[in-house]
Enzyme design. Structure first.
Site, PDB file in Angstrom:
ATOM      1  N   ARG A   1       0.096  16.889  13.182  1.00 19.26           N
ATOM      2  CA  ARG A   1       1.061  16.171  12.519  1.00 19.26           C
ATOM      3  C   ARG A   1       1.299  17.286  11.117  1.00 19.26           C
ATOM      4  NH1 ARG A   1      -4.617  14.196  11.862  1.00 19.26           N
ATOM      5  NH2 ARG A   1      -5.889  13.859  10.531  1.00 19.26           N
TER       6      ARG A   1
ATOM      7  N   ASN B   1      -0.067   5.692   0.227  1.00 20.79           N
ATOM      8  CA  ASN B   1      -1.120   6.816   0.459  1.00 20.79           C
ATOM      9  C   ASN B   1       0.319   8.455   0.745  1.00 20.79           C
ATOM     10  OD1 ASN B   1      -1.151   6.073   3.395  1.00 20.79           O
ATOM     11  ND2 ASN B   1      -1.939   8.066   3.705  1.00 20.79           N
ATOM     12  N   ASP B   2       0.175   9.121   1.005  1.00 20.83           N
ATOM     13  CA  ASP B   2       0.567  10.285   0.820  1.00 20.83           C
ATOM     14  C   ASP B   2       2.412  10.576   0.273  1.00 20.83           C
ATOM     15  OD1 ASP B   2      -1.474  10.653   2.468  1.00 20.83           O
ATOM     16  OD2 ASP B   2      -0.382  11.924   3.489  1.00 20.83           O
TER      17      ASP B   2
ATOM     18  N   GLU C   1      -4.523  17.810   6.427  1.00 20.80           N
ATOM     19  CA  GLU C   1      -4.127  17.817   5.971  1.00 20.80           C
ATOM     20  C   GLU C   1      -3.126  18.196   5.705  1.00 20.80           C
ATOM     21  OE1 GLU C   1      -5.331  12.910   7.561  1.00 20.80           O
ATOM     22  OE2 GLU C   1      -6.358  13.903   5.992  1.00 20.80           O
TER      23      GLU C   1
ATOM     24  N   GLN D   1       4.123   7.503   2.822  1.00 23.74           N
ATOM     25  CA  GLN D   1       3.233   6.349   3.166  1.00 23.74           C
ATOM     26  C   GLN D   1       3.168   5.355   2.937  1.00 23.74           C
ATOM     27  OE1 GLN D   1       1.566   7.914   6.987  1.00 23.74           O
ATOM     28  NE2 GLN D   1       3.677   8.203   6.152  1.00 23.74           N
TER      29      GLN D   1
ATOM     30  N   TRP E   1       1.024  -1.189   0.047  1.00 21.48           N
ATOM     31  CA  TRP E   1       0.046  -0.089   0.317  1.00 21.48           C
ATOM     32  C   TRP E   1       1.127   1.947  -0.120  1.00 21.48           C
ATOM     33  CZ3 TRP E   1      -4.818   2.071   0.612  1.00 21.48           C
ATOM     34  CH2 TRP E   1      -5.037   3.291   1.298  1.00 21.48           C
TER      35      TRP E   1
HETATM   36  C1  FRU Z   1      -3.022  12.074   4.739  1.00 21.74           C
HETATM   37  C2  FRU Z   1      -2.777  11.086   6.205  1.00 21.74           C
HETATM   38  C3  FRU Z   1      -1.787  12.086   7.107  1.00 21.74           C
HETATM   39  C4  FRU Z   1      -1.441  11.001   7.951  1.00 21.74           C
HETATM   40  C5  FRU Z   1      -0.878  10.226   6.722  1.00 21.74           C
HETATM   41  C6  FRU Z   1      -1.238   8.494   7.863  1.00 21.74           C
HETATM   42  O1  FRU Z   1      -3.581  11.139   4.095  1.00 21.74           O
HETATM   43  O2  FRU Z   1      -3.800  10.779   6.701  1.00 21.74           O
HETATM   44  O3  FRU Z   1      -2.300  13.059   7.575  1.00 21.74           O
HETATM   45  O4  FRU Z   1       0.080  11.631   8.181  1.00 21.74           O
HETATM   46  O5  FRU Z   1      -1.897   9.999   5.820  1.00 21.74           O
HETATM   47  O6  FRU Z   1      -0.725   7.778   6.870  1.00 21.74           O
END
Ligand code: FRU
Length: 473
Positions: free
Chosen positions: A163, A38-39, A218, A55, A36
């Protein structure tokens, strides 16, 4: 013993990456070797190369205890995977190494990231940590961690939602913008400063939002671009406005002016950053040519996860990187593809298994529709003269892509900023489409998953449009 370590992650990736099913893997969009993502995190031009951290949960195609994956590139199109940079292996990041950023200091690469933890009472807390590398590959978490905790918060901030630090340098000082939830139920950007990246001081509430601007923000990013103070953010539950902010987790570009005496960002104009279904948590860098380049996660929260459902062992990608500018007061995003990346092909010998750039030029100002796929499994891209708007519609895809937002889930669109649509660029790459209008004044990014055996054949369904196609190499 810690459950998650860098060694374990790297070994798992090496031993299992061959299990990934390539059916929907994009060719020029960045994806992890397995698992997986993400960011984007720590996006930086460092020692002559672009570094991208992200991420990452390598062990399954779902979000899990966050690691930082890592890759580098010379041209922002072709990426080389590097070892995992961070694993959640310390008591100050045990629940995950959440998003953050990178900066170079004394030739070393510094990462600032959020540790997601529970305090002694078992309550969620988010704190900020630092890791440093001498070689740009192996990172050491510093002994002084955490460098920011709830003790460093101003009054009125929820310590469970603090964060995504984005670090920058200004006038010989380091600053970090960090998002936080205010007890008033709105998003905030907090500003911190440091002389050495280790000892940090609270400076100010850089910006506090209203209820219409979302319940939490975020992934902030602040920079001055072409003389304009600019803030990018990813708000949760921003109020819908005409065709904008239909995703529950949306993105904004805020034009403003920083009062550096008061350390406050004074917003002047808010716009949706990308109008597609699948665009979130963008982050930028400045490269050696002075270009401000952005990359984003090509998904948003709440979508169904097709490649997980199909057990393909991977999930999601980044968008293509884009160059940002303010041109005549207008925010623009242009792709980074150069002549060297593009090989022209005719529509007659159009190959469906390669990533492409299609350039559409309407011959007159009138409606048109382009379909990608087959007769009964396709995505539709439309221009409507009435309303001067571009739409992407996923309704006729056989693999349904739902979301947690209210209707319309299938269609996304935007109004063209200029009086006329002179050009529409389409980046088509296996499971994804990115649209760019009129040299970058609006963009739309959405994923598509055509059924097994269905090829992304491009058909002009209706209208009078000149199409030029290039294979991306
Ligand atoms: C945004 C988020 C961030 C966090 C991360 C966790 O997509 O929610 O705020 O740091 O993903 O994976």
């Amino acid at each position: 013993m810690n459950q998650f370590t860098i060694e374990r992650a790297n070994q798992f990736i090496e031993e299992n990456k061959h299990l990934v099913n390539p059916q929907y893997r994009p060719q020029v969009h960045f994806t992890a070797p397995i698992g997986w993502i993400n960011d984007p995190n720590g996006f930086i031009f460092y020692q002559g190369e672009y570094h991208l951290f992200y991420q990452h949960y390598p062990y399954d195609a779902i979000w899990g205890p966050m690691h930082w994956g890592h890759a580098k590139s010379k041209d922002l199109i072709h990426w080389e995977h590097l070892p995992v940079a961070l694993a959640p292996d310390k008591d100050y990041d045990l629940g995950g190494c959440f998003s953050g950023s990178a900066i170079e200091k004394d030739g070393k690469l510094w990462l600032m990231y959020t540790g997601n933890i529970q305090n002694e009472q078992g309550e969620p807390r988010q704190i900020q940590n630092i890791a440093v590398s001498e070689d740009g590959i192996h990172f050491e978490k510093i002994a002084q961690n955490p460098v920011l905790t709830e003790a460093d918060l101003p009054e009125g901030i929820v310590p469970a939602d603090f964060r995504d630090p984005k670090v920058f340098e200004k006038d010989g000082k380091y600053y970090a913008v960090i998002v936080a939830r205010h007890v008033d139920g709105v998003g905030c950007v907090l500003l911190y400063s440091s002389d050495d990246l280790i000892d940090w001081q609270y400076e100010s509430i850089f910006l506090k939002g209203t209820k219409e601007q979302g319940e939490m923000w975020e992934c902030p990013d602040y920079f001055n671009l072409d003389g304009v103070d600019t803030l990018l953010m990813s708000p949760m539950r921003f109020e819908r406005d005409d065709l904008s902010h239909h995703n529950l987790n949306t993105t904004v570009v805020v034009k403003g002016k920083v009062d550096w005496e008061k350390k406050e960002f004074i917003p002047e104009q808010w716009d949706e950053l990308d109008h597609g279904h699948d665009f979130y948590a963008p982050q930028t860098l400045e490269d050696d040519q002075g270009r401000r380049i952005m990359i984003a996660w090509m998904n948003t929260w709440g979508r169904n996860n097709v490649t997980k459902e199909l057990d393909h062992q991977w999930a999601f990608s980044m968008t293509m990187p884009r160059v940002l500018n303010w041109r005549d007061n207008q925010f623009t995003q242009t792709h980074v593809l150069t002549e060297a990346h593009l090989a022209a092909e005719t529509m007659d010998d159009f190959s469906t298994n390669q990533a492409k750039l299609l350039v559409l030029q309407p011959k007159k100002q009138a409606d048109f529709e382009l379909r990608v796929g087959s007769a009964n499994d396709y995505v539709s891209i439309r221009y409507e003269k009435d309303g001067n708007a571009v739409y992407l519609d996923r309704e006729n895809l056989r693999i349904d892509l739902s979301g947690e937002e209210n209707e319309p889930v299938n269609q996304r669109g935007f109004r063209v900023k200029e009086a006329q649509l002179a050009k529409l660029e389409i980046i088509l790459d296996t499971n994804s489409i990115e649209l760019i209008t009129n040299d970058g004044t609006a963009t739309l990014s959405s994923n598509i998953y055509l059924g097994e055996g269905i090829e992304p054949v491009v058909t002009l369904w209706n209208g009078d449009v000149e199409i030029t196609s290039y294979v991306i190499q």
